[in-house]
Write an enzyme that holds these catalytic residues in place. Structure first.
Site, PDB file in Angstrom:
ATOM      1  N   HIS A  12      40.787  34.514  47.416  1.00 23.51           N
ATOM      2  CA  HIS A  12      41.421  35.232  48.172  1.00 23.51           C
ATOM      3  C   HIS A  12      40.581  35.209  48.954  1.00 23.51           C
ATOM      4  O   HIS A  12      40.241  35.821  50.119  1.00 23.51           O
ATOM      5  CB  HIS A  12      42.341  36.102  48.392  1.00 23.51           C
ATOM      6  CG  HIS A  12      42.112  37.248  47.160  1.00 23.51           C
ATOM      7  ND1 HIS A  12      42.505  38.406  46.116  1.00 23.51           N
ATOM      8  CD2 HIS A  12      40.796  37.960  48.465  1.00 23.51           C
ATOM      9  CE1 HIS A  12      41.807  39.212  46.487  1.00 23.51           C
ATOM     10  NE2 HIS A  12      40.577  39.325  47.391  1.00 23.51           N
ATOM     11  N   HIS A  59      42.050  45.458  51.159  1.00 20.79           N
ATOM     12  CA  HIS A  59      40.407  45.514  51.734  1.00 20.79           C
ATOM     13  C   HIS A  59      40.774  46.619  52.914  1.00 20.79           C
ATOM     14  O   HIS A  59      39.682  46.573  53.984  1.00 20.79           O
ATOM     15  CB  HIS A  59      40.212  44.509  51.927  1.00 20.79           C
ATOM     16  CG  HIS A  59      40.261  43.245  50.823  1.00 20.79           C
ATOM     17  ND1 HIS A  59      41.422  42.404  50.857  1.00 20.79           N
ATOM     18  CD2 HIS A  59      39.050  42.740  49.760  1.00 20.79           C
ATOM     19  CE1 HIS A  59      40.941  41.731  49.449  1.00 20.79           C
ATOM     20  NE2 HIS A  59      39.748  42.193  48.956  1.00 20.79           N
ATOM     21  N   HIS A 193      31.379  36.613  42.432  1.00 16.90           N
ATOM     22  CA  HIS A 193      30.876  36.248  44.002  1.00 16.90           C
ATOM     23  C   HIS A 193      30.045  38.273  44.252  1.00 16.90           C
ATOM     24  O   HIS A 193      30.920  38.855  43.572  1.00 16.90           O
ATOM     25  CB  HIS A 193      31.781  36.028  44.987  1.00 16.90           C
ATOM     26  CG  HIS A 193      33.073  37.300  45.007  1.00 16.90           C
ATOM     27  ND1 HIS A 193      33.765  37.398  43.831  1.00 16.90           N
ATOM     28  CD2 HIS A 193      33.271  37.684  46.433  1.00 16.90           C
ATOM     29  CE1 HIS A 193      34.990  38.126  44.646  1.00 16.90           C
ATOM     30  NE2 HIS A 193      34.238  38.257  45.794  1.00 16.90           N
ATOM     31  N   GLU A 240      36.725  41.623  40.540  1.00 12.05           N
ATOM     32  CA  GLU A 240      38.768  41.301  40.912  1.00 12.05           C
ATOM     33  C   GLU A 240      39.484  40.822  40.207  1.00 12.05           C
ATOM     34  O   GLU A 240      40.734  40.397  39.997  1.00 12.05           O
ATOM     35  CB  GLU A 240      38.260  39.888  42.629  1.00 12.05           C
ATOM     36  CG  GLU A 240      38.317  41.651  44.057  1.00 12.05           C
ATOM     37  CD  GLU A 240      38.071  40.841  44.879  1.00 12.05           C
ATOM     38  OE1 GLU A 240      38.726  41.072  46.107  1.00 12.05           O
ATOM     39  OE2 GLU A 240      38.430  39.399  44.837  1.00 12.05           O
TER      40      GLU A 240
HETATM   41 FE   LIG Z   1      38.989  40.521  47.587  1.00 17.10          FE
END
Ligand SMILES: [Fe+2]
Length: 282
Positions: A12, A59, A193, A240
């Site tokens: 996402h 977030h 990431h 995540e």
């Molecule tokens: Fe995220």
């Protein structure tokens, strides 16, 4: 009865949504990524589900560090698009499915998953970017959405194994809903990431590929990956990926991979899109 017909694993990355909103998906940088989304959109359009349960993390848009639910389900009629600092994304409002959402909430809590219930909640890029990736830019989203948030922002997040069990409980909840709804479950976030620190920009294609392979064939083994291992191998935000286990746990053992797209880099992130067909598990 309601049936889970497919699972979708989907990064996402916020910049993917920005590229769509700005109309720059055809540039040399973005085109290879977006070309890979087209077959998936076609497949999902043909599948024509009624409802999507989208597992994602907020977030710091709907919640702050004041309140951090480990697991949360949204039961509202609709969910406004969050303003993440640049105004809300120019995408349709997300329509909920309160009847099924309340049924799932009741079933999960009686099944010993202590869900937080959200009657009002804006949804951020964690939810809207996967919708954009898989549905394009329609005037209205083609199905109703039940947001299901997992905390992966504030330590400690839930384990992959706990997330997998939540998925199994979601499957039981959906199967006990009397209406004939066809449901897809999204697991979002990842892949490898890291956004800050000395290892910012980390991408681990080998880890990501092995994860994607085992998601179909040996998902229980993946649930044993520890938080430390995610951080070491997939970067600090790679954790995540525990949310993908919710999706996989909601599918049956016979779920089959029907599409995969993996691309680096998207912004400074590895981006993946995978579809698992669950109809052979029914
Ligand atoms: Fe995220």
């Amino acid at each position: 009865m309601a049936t889970i017909v497919a699972g979708i694993a989907c990064s996402h990355v916020p910049a993917i949504g920005v590229a769509m909103d700005k109309g720059i998906t055809g540039t040399a940088y973005w085109d290879p990524l977006f070309q890979g989304y087209l077959p998936a959109r076609e497949w999902l359009k043909n599948l024509a589900p009624d409802v999507a349960i989208i597992v994602y993390n907020d977030h710091a848009s709907a919640f702050s560090l004041e309140i951090i639910p480990t697991f949360l389900i949204g039961v509202a009629d609709s969910f406004p698009i969050a303003d993440e600092g640049f105004g809300p994304r120019p995408v349709p409002v997300v329509l909920g499915c309160p009847e099924l959402a309340w049924h799932i909430a009741e079933s999960l809590i009686l099944d010993e998953f202590d869900m937080t219930i959200a009657n009002e909640m804006p949804v951020d890029h964690g939810l809207t970017v996967p919708l954009s990736i898989t549905c394009g830019q329609p005037d209205r989203w083609p199905f109703k959405v039940i947001p299901l948030c997992v905390n992966v922002v504030q330590y400690p997040p839930p384990t992959g194994a706990r997330c997998f069990k939540l998925g199994q409980a979601i499957a039981r909840a959906v199967a006990s809903f009397p209406d004939d709804l066809r449901v897809v479950v999204y697991g979002t976030g990842g892949m490898s990431h890291q956004l800050q620190g000395e290892r910012a920009g980390l991408i681990n294609r080998e880890f990501d590929t092995a994860f994607l392979d085992k998601l179909t064939t040996d998902p229980v083994a993946l649930t044993k990956i520890s938080h430390t291992e995610y951080m070491r191998e997939a970067g600090s935000e790679g954790v995540e990926m525990v949310m993908w286990h919710v999706m996989r746990g909601a599918l049956g053992p016979q779920a089959a991979e029907v599409y995969r797209h993996y691309h680096v880099p998207a912004s400074n992130t590895a981006a993946a899109l995978m579809i698992l067909d669950n109809r052979s598990s029914a």
